[in-house]
Design an enzyme around this catalytic site. Structure first.
Site, PDB file in Angstrom:
ATOM      1  N   THR A   1    -123.272  -6.065   4.927  1.00 28.15           N
ATOM      2  CA  THR A   1    -122.306  -6.512   3.916  1.00 28.15           C
ATOM      3  C   THR A   1    -123.079  -7.313   2.860  1.00 28.15           C
ATOM      4  O   THR A   1    -124.299  -7.464   2.981  1.00 28.15           O
ATOM      5  CB  THR A   1    -121.221  -7.415   4.541  1.00 28.15           C
ATOM      6  OG1 THR A   1    -121.816  -8.680   4.859  1.00 28.15           O
ATOM      7  CG2 THR A   1    -120.632  -6.822   5.805  1.00 28.15           C
ATOM      8  N   CYS A   2    -122.345  -7.862   1.889  1.00 28.75           N
ATOM      9  CA  CYS A   2    -123.047  -8.629   0.862  1.00 28.75           C
ATOM     10  C   CYS A   2    -123.642  -9.926   1.429  1.00 28.75           C
ATOM     11  O   CYS A   2    -124.548 -10.509   0.855  1.00 28.75           O
ATOM     12  CB  CYS A   2    -122.123  -8.926  -0.307  1.00 28.75           C
ATOM     13  SG  CYS A   2    -120.625  -9.752   0.184  1.00 28.75           S
ATOM     14  N   ASN A   3    -123.113 -10.376   2.567  1.00 30.45           N
ATOM     15  CA  ASN A   3    -123.592 -11.632   3.137  1.00 30.45           C
ATOM     16  C   ASN A   3    -124.528 -11.470   4.322  1.00 30.45           C
ATOM     17  O   ASN A   3    -125.104 -12.460   4.790  1.00 30.45           O
ATOM     18  CB  ASN A   3    -122.408 -12.500   3.584  1.00 30.45           C
ATOM     19  CG  ASN A   3    -121.759 -13.177   2.415  1.00 30.45           C
ATOM     20  OD1 ASN A   3    -122.426 -13.475   1.437  1.00 30.45           O
ATOM     21  ND2 ASN A   3    -120.457 -13.392   2.490  1.00 30.45           N
TER      22      ASN A   3
ATOM     23  N   SER B   1    -118.136 -16.548   8.468  1.00 28.94           N
ATOM     24  CA  SER B   1    -118.152 -16.061   7.087  1.00 28.94           C
ATOM     25  C   SER B   1    -118.381 -17.200   6.112  1.00 28.94           C
ATOM     26  O   SER B   1    -118.162 -18.370   6.451  1.00 28.94           O
ATOM     27  CB  SER B   1    -116.817 -15.399   6.755  1.00 28.94           C
ATOM     28  OG  SER B   1    -116.627 -14.282   7.568  1.00 28.94           O
TER      29      SER B   1
ATOM     30  N   GLN C   1    -115.056  -4.589   7.928  1.00 31.75           N
ATOM     31  CA  GLN C   1    -116.451  -4.154   7.785  1.00 31.75           C
ATOM     32  C   GLN C   1    -117.082  -3.891   9.151  1.00 31.75           C
ATOM     33  O   GLN C   1    -117.837  -2.932   9.323  1.00 31.75           O
ATOM     34  CB  GLN C   1    -117.246  -5.218   7.018  1.00 31.75           C
ATOM     35  CG  GLN C   1    -116.857  -5.272   5.545  1.00 31.75           C
ATOM     36  CD  GLN C   1    -117.361  -6.534   4.844  1.00 31.75           C
ATOM     37  OE1 GLN C   1    -117.530  -7.577   5.465  1.00 31.75           O
ATOM     38  NE2 GLN C   1    -117.563  -6.432   3.541  1.00 31.75           N
TER      39      GLN C   1
ATOM     40  N   GLY D   1    -104.063 -13.700 -23.689  1.00 31.25           N
ATOM     41  CA  GLY D   1    -105.491 -14.015 -23.674  1.00 31.25           C
ATOM     42  C   GLY D   1    -106.137 -13.245 -22.545  1.00 31.25           C
ATOM     43  O   GLY D   1    -105.457 -12.886 -21.573  1.00 31.25           O
ATOM     44  N   ALA D   2    -107.421 -13.010 -22.663  1.00 26.62           N
ATOM     45  CA  ALA D   2    -108.049 -12.159 -21.656  1.00 26.62           C
ATOM     46  C   ALA D   2    -109.379 -12.763 -21.196  1.00 26.62           C
ATOM     47  O   ALA D   2    -110.447 -12.208 -21.424  1.00 26.62           O
ATOM     48  CB  ALA D   2    -108.249 -10.757 -22.213  1.00 26.62           C
TER      49      ALA D   2
END
Lengths: 265, 363
Positions: free
Chosen positions: B54-56, B111, B122, B191-192
């Site tokens: 995973t990303c971690n 996590s 995951q 607004g964005a």
């Protein structure tokens, strides 16, 4: 088994349902969707029905001769409403309100010295219909008031930003508004039918209107006015919710006295 | 080698041991999983293996034929493959530590955002991939099934996953608290900016599909609509005319004055309006909150709720660990009886705390 034992059983079932709902709500932090809750409240309904049936047999007519029986009838009405209209319409949120309300009413009925024998005058089937439908209406309106109370609490929490995890166990503001309106509508319809039956009986028997009768009219009109105010948005929602609760509490407080109109006591 | 509980092994690199620059280098995509599994099992002498990337974290769980060799081979393998010395950034668990690590991982206790639920999916995906490639046998199958049960129970019985911890998801929670199902309601974005975009994404993922976007630069608004099918860009001057049909308003502009006044919303009567004011200085007059059915939350309000949720999750960690431990104990008993022969659990590589907890459980 003595008749009152059935109320003990019903109270135990609703109390367990309350604990179960509260525990589930606390742990899961989400509205409850549980067959266990429905089964417990179904057991309570059966016990409540058995009590009313046995009392009805011993009286030979609708068992509403004293406040104890009246409260038992009210509870039966709210438990029946839960089983009939609760399931298709957010069974969980209605259940959340039904269980504590039913427990409270039953405990109140059991603890107070309300189950005393009275002289009851049989006044014909029209009056029996009036009593049964009116009490059913009050049971349904009780749930509508519960929805209104939850609405006020939740609105206040959201306005003041006092967000805590238990807030997420309550139904959304939108579903509370819908629940309140639908229950209010059905309750008022039942009340109207019951009241029409009462008036028909008075006309047939040439009975002059009493002060209870006048009070009853005022309460029925108040419920109708609040319903229309909700539909046409004449008043702010919070005002309607608060007034509905107050009107219901007045009805509940005077129900035994109002019953004199029906039972001639 | 005869399998023992100490042959259970977990080799990894994660957010606690390595910075993102190193983690991203060792990350394995789903397409590369098969070749990575093949290569890792060969280098580490694993008979069963599941690779979680995973990303971690990149972690491999398996049964080692030689745990001591595997422990040494893991950093060497990474170093050879990626050309940097990974030794200080890796970790290896064996025996009961592996079991507890996996169970806590599945429950979200390990996590970066405690209690997050994505990790559970995951792990399930990693398990499915390894099963499909034939790397899962009796022991790892049971290990992962037990981990799923333990994680589910820990999440169900504690507040470990309660509440959301980002501004976007907290706003989405509140919107659901007011409106229930969001698919019937209209959202307007003024607004964005980046935070407002993320907030809209959270609401969109919960079902809010009718989205109106107004920005001083129309092209920017139009560009944003491409990310949200069914959304519509509206000219900046016309946004007040859409207010009547709006249920959720997100304000995130650089305006130095209040964009919305009480008279603008009087015609709504009893219709609720949820306003999320993400701008600084605030775009919405806070006094509007006094009007019934208008709920205003600014960025500080949302941040505070998110922080409270984080604290609440952290408070539940100890209880979640207590719930997980009997599951770990049960798995180790099963492993000892069905897979391992020696040594008994009492001689496993447990730290004193684990030994104490397990002896308490035994008694």
């Amino acid at each position: 088994m003595p008749e009152r034992c059935w109320i003990y059983i019903a109270t135990l079932a609703t109390f367990l349902a309350t604990l179960y709902a509260a525990r589930k709500a606390y742990i899961r932090q989400a509205p409850i969707h549980s067959p266990t809750l429905r089964i417990l409240l179904f057991i309570a309904l059966i016990a409540q029905t058995t009590f009313l049936h046995l009392r009805g047999l011993s009286h030979g007519h609708c068992p509403t001769t004293n406040p104890f029986e009246t409260l038992a009838f009210l509870n039966w009405a709210s438990l029946l409403t839960y089983q009939l209209i609760g399931t298709p319409f957010r069974h969980s949120s209605i259940g959340l309100m039904t269980a504590p309300l039913a427990t409270f009413i039953n405990i109140l009925a059991l603890l107070m010295p309300l189950d005393y024998p009275t002289q009851y005058r049989i006044q014909g089937w029209m009056m029996e219909l009036h009593i049964a439908t009116t009490l059913l209406a009050y049971g349904i309106l009780g749930l509508a008031s519960m929805a209104a109370l939850f609405y006020i609490i939740q609105q206040r929490i959201l306005k003041r930003r006092l967000i805590s995890h238990w807030l997420y166990t309550l139904p959304s503001i939108d579903s509370l508004i819908t629940a309140q309106f639908r229950l209010h509508l059905i309750g008022t319809l039942c009340l109207f039918i019951g009241f029409s039956a009462g008036i028909t009986h008075l006309i047939h028997t040439n009975t002059p209107p009493t002060i209870q009768f006048t009070t009853h009219i005022i309460l029925v009109l108040a419920f109708i006015f609040l319903l229309l105010s909700n539909y046409f948005q004449w008043l702010p929602r919070k005002v309607i919710a608060a007034t509905l609760i107050i009107t219901y509490c007045i009805t509940l407080a005077t129900i035994n006295w109002l019953q004199g109109f029906s039972t001639g006591l | 080698m005869t399998p023992t509980a100490s042959t259970l092994i977990c080799c990894g690199i994660n957010h606690q041991t390595a910075p993102i620059e190193l983690r991203e280098r060792v990350a394995v995509s789903p397409e590369e999983t098969f070749s990575a599994l093949e290569s890792i099992t060969r280098h580490l002498h694993l008979s069963e293996a599941i690779l979680l990337s995973t990303c971690n974290r990149v972690e491999i769980f398996g049964i080692s034929q030689d745990p001591q060799h595997s422990a040494k081979a893991w950093p060497r393998y990474l170093t050879q493959r990626h050309g940097t010395d990974f030794t200080p950034y890796t970790f290896v668990n064996t025996g009961a530590d592996t079991v507890i690590h996996l169970f806590e991982l599945a429950a979200g206790l390990r996590s970066m955002v405690v209690g997050e639920t994505e990790i559970f999916g995951q792990i399930k995906q990693a398990y499915a991939l390894a099963t499909a490639e034939g790397y899962v046998q009796k022991a790892t199958h049971r290990l992962f099934q037990s981990a799923f049960s333990a994680a589910k129970e820990a999440r169900a019985r504690t507040t470990i996953s309660a509440g959301n911890v980002s501004i976007g998801t907290v706003a989405a929670d509140l919107a659901e608290k007011i409106f229930g199902i969001l698919s019937h309601h209209t959202l307007m974005l003024l607004g964005a900016g980046e935070i407002s975009e993320r907030t809209v994404r959270s609401l969109y993922s919960r079902g809010a599909k009718k989205i109106l976007i107004a920005n001083r630069t129309y092209d920017r608004a139009h560009h944003l609509t491409k990310q949200f099918p069914e959304s519509k860009a509206i000219p900046w001057e016309k946004w007040p005319s859409y207010l009547q049909e709006t249920d959720i308003l997100i304000a995130s502009t650089a305006a130095q004055h209040h964009l919305l006044q009480a008279q603008d919303i009087q015609s709504r009567r009893n219709k609720p309006l949820f306003i999320i004011d993400l701008s600084v200085p605030r775009n919405i007059d806070p006094n509007l909150n006094k009007i019934e059915n208008i709920y205003i939350y600014n960025i500080d309000d949302l941040s505070l709720i998110a922080e409270n949720n984080i604290l609440q999750r952290q408070a539940a960690i100890a209880k979640a660990k207590e719930i997980i431990l009997p599951h770990a104990w049960k798995f180790l008993q099963w492993f000892e009886k069905n897979i391992a022969t020696t040594p008994p659990i009492s001689s496993l590589n447990l730290d004193p705390q684990h030994n104490l907890q397990i002896s308490n459980l035994k008694s």
